[in-house]
Scaffold this active site. Structure first.
Site, short mmCIF file in Angstrom:
data_model
loop_
_atom_site.label_atom_id
_atom_site.label_comp_id
_atom_site.label_asym_id
_atom_site.label_seq_id
_atom_site.Cartn_x
_atom_site.Cartn_y
_atom_site.Cartn_z
N SER A 138 0.87 -1.17 0.00
CA SER A 138 0.00 0.00 0.00
C SER A 138 0.91 1.23 0.00
O SER A 138 1.64 1.45 0.97
CB SER A 138 -0.89 -0.03 1.25
OG SER A 138 -1.61 1.17 1.37
N LYS A 164 -1.25 -1.10 -4.33
CA LYS A 164 -2.37 -0.23 -3.99
C LYS A 164 -1.84 1.18 -3.81
O LYS A 164 -0.79 1.38 -3.19
CB LYS A 164 -3.03 -0.76 -2.71
CG LYS A 164 -4.06 0.17 -2.08
CD LYS A 164 -4.79 -0.56 -0.96
CE LYS A 164 -4.75 0.22 0.35
NZ LYS A 164 -5.48 -0.47 1.43
N LYS A 166 -2.78 5.16 -2.68
CA LYS A 166 -3.71 6.05 -1.99
C LYS A 166 -4.03 7.23 -2.89
O LYS A 166 -3.13 7.79 -3.54
CB LYS A 166 -3.08 6.56 -0.69
CG LYS A 166 -2.81 5.46 0.32
CD LYS A 166 -4.11 5.00 0.97
CE LYS A 166 -3.80 3.98 2.06
NZ LYS A 166 -5.02 3.54 2.75
N ASP A 192 -7.09 3.40 -3.17
CA ASP A 192 -7.76 3.51 -1.85
C ASP A 192 -7.95 4.98 -1.52
O ASP A 192 -6.98 5.74 -1.40
CB ASP A 192 -6.90 2.82 -0.77
CG ASP A 192 -7.62 2.74 0.58
OD1 ASP A 192 -8.74 3.27 0.70
OD2 ASP A 192 -7.04 2.14 1.52
N GLU A 217 -11.11 1.28 -3.34
CA GLU A 217 -11.42 1.00 -1.94
C GLU A 217 -11.99 2.25 -1.25
O GLU A 217 -11.42 3.33 -1.35
CB GLU A 217 -10.12 0.56 -1.26
CG GLU A 217 -10.24 0.08 0.17
CD GLU A 217 -8.89 -0.45 0.68
OE1 GLU A 217 -8.03 -0.84 -0.13
OE2 GLU A 217 -8.70 -0.45 1.91
N ASP A 242 -13.73 -0.94 3.17
CA ASP A 242 -12.80 -1.12 4.30
C ASP A 242 -13.48 -0.51 5.53
O ASP A 242 -14.14 -1.22 6.31
CB ASP A 242 -11.47 -0.44 3.92
CG ASP A 242 -10.45 -0.38 5.06
OD1 ASP A 242 -10.76 -0.78 6.18
OD2 ASP A 242 -9.31 0.10 4.82
N LYS A 266 -10.09 -6.59 8.08
CA LYS A 266 -9.01 -6.38 9.06
C LYS A 266 -9.57 -6.89 10.37
O LYS A 266 -10.53 -6.33 10.90
CB LYS A 266 -8.70 -4.88 9.20
CG LYS A 266 -8.17 -4.22 7.93
CD LYS A 266 -8.00 -2.71 8.09
CE LYS A 266 -7.46 -2.09 6.81
NZ LYS A 266 -7.45 -0.61 6.84
N GLY A 294 -4.34 -4.05 6.18
CA GLY A 294 -3.32 -3.79 7.18
C GLY A 294 -3.51 -2.41 7.78
O GLY A 294 -4.20 -1.56 7.21
#
Ligand code: OSB
Ligand code: MG
Length: 378
Positions: A138, A164, A166, A192, A217, A242, A266, A294
């Site tokens: 990520s 991934k 952000k 995300d 996400e 998420d 998670k 995570g």
């Protein structure tokens, strides 16, 4: 039978190798709450609370979790017997509302404890079926699209099975495009947003959609399931949730509404391994793939995530990176290492399968407290 004698809480300070920036802020120095659950036979298990310092990702924080564990979780689990670790979550959930991260830190410590008492790996106790789990990285928001492209390319070369990225309003299109070009068309690239968009941003979300990410996400507010359902109708890209998924009931609602096509589980966010497994089972019944998220965990929380990710429904690479991606030195032996793009599930070791580096942990500890059973036994 599990009878807990005491809980030891510790807050440790660990500095990330580099700051991690998302749409909700940057993190460089982590404050991590660890819980050690000690049974009447002297055996102990470890849990890690995923709450952050500030209530940005979720309403909980390190400090609210510390308070909730000492005040309510301890009272719910000490001075009584449990037939097995799956009985912890129902007891905690009956005892007080909310605070799933606080509940999870105790619940997961007891799962580790139970596995150690039985002499089996946590993966085996949870029903895991894999010996290796695929890793993903990520990447936080970088200073420029060029810098992100460089990081994404390096990650693919290192062997990560998914990248991934952000995104945030204003730091999205150019960044996602640079990442797509860096990893190539066929590679699993996901985005995300950490809830940074609204349905007013449909235009930019459509343009991100056109880069065909593997998933996007949590684009919208965690509470906005109907908004996600509406957005999913407008996009080809599967929506992954998420922050929205705080329980199995919430996951069932999201699925029923058509708000979700992939679920990020998670265990530390949903109250522990029992509810995490419940969401996994529900998703499997609906044909929805899940992966393990995570929260910049130390090697302890990572060990729990690896065990959970070994369950059969975890068919997508998780946000499970090796220790050296985060820390100069991890709090466990051996540190988590990546081999051929995977982390190895420690099936031949009891519990979470890694040793706690107590000396290093002691050195990093900023606060410590013990909660015990009252009376002669305590
Ligand atoms: O949204 O998945 C997230 C880290 C902290 C809080 C929220 C998230 C993340 C990550 C990091 O994406 C994943 C990791 O632990 O590597
Ligand atoms: Mg996320």
């Amino acid at each position: 039978m599990i009878a807990l004698e005491r809980l030891v809480l510790r807050e440790i300070a660990l500095s990330l190798k580099e700051a991690f920036r998302t749409s909700s802020g940057a993190t460089q120095h982590r404050r991590i709450l660890l819980v050690e659950a000690i049974a009447d036979d002297g055996q102990s298990g470890w849990g890690e609370c995923v709450a952050e310092e500030r209530p940005a990702y979720s309403p909980e924080t390190v400090d609210t979790a510390w308070g909730a564990v000492c005040a309510w979780a301890a009272a719910a689990v000490l001075d009584r017997e449990f037939a097995g670790p799956e009985d912890l979550f129902p007891a905690l959930d009956r005892a007080f509302r909310g605070h799933p991260m606080a509940k999870a830190s105790v619940e997961m410590a007891v799962w580790d404890l139970a596995a150690r008492q039985e002499g089996v790996s946590l993966s085996r106790l949870l029903g895991g079926t894999r010996a290796r789990v695929e890793t993903g990285i990520s990447l936080g928001i970088q200073g420029s699209p060029e810098r992100l492209a460089k990081r994404a390319r390096a990650a693919v070369e290192e062997g990560y099975r998914r990248v991934k990225v952000k995104v945030a309003p204003g730091e999205d299109l150019a960044f996602a495009l640079a990442a797509r070009e860096a990893v190539g068309e066929g590679f699993a690239l996901s985005l995300d947003a950490n809830a940074a968009y609204t349905l007013d941003d449909l235009e930019v979300l459509r343009r991100l959609d056109a880069l065909h990410p593997a998933m996007i996400e949590q684009p919208l507010d965690p509470d906005d399931l109907t908004g996600h359902a509406r957005l999913q109708e407008a996009l080809v890209t599967p929506i992954c949730l998420d922050e929205s998924i705080t329980s199995a009931a919430r996951a069932a609602d999201a699925i029923a509404l058509g708000a979700v096509r992939v679920i990020n589980i998670k265990p530390g966010r949903v109250g522990g391994h029992t509810p995490a497994r419940g969401i996994h089972d529900l998703a499997q019944r609906h044909g929805i793939p899940v992966w393990c998220g995570g929260m910049l965990e130390s090697g302890i929380g990572r060990a729990h995530n690896v065990a959970l990710a070994s369950l059969p429904g975890f068919t997508l690479p998780g946000d499970l990176s090796p220790s050296r991606r985060y820390w100069e030195r991890d709090v466990v032996h051996p540190p988590w290492v990546m081999e051929d793009g995977c982390l190895t599930v420690p099936l031949d070791r009891p519990g979470i399968g890694v040793e706690i580096d107590r000396e290093f942990l002691e050195a990093q500890t900023t606060w410590r407290a013990e909660v015990k059973v009252e009376g002669p036994a305590g």
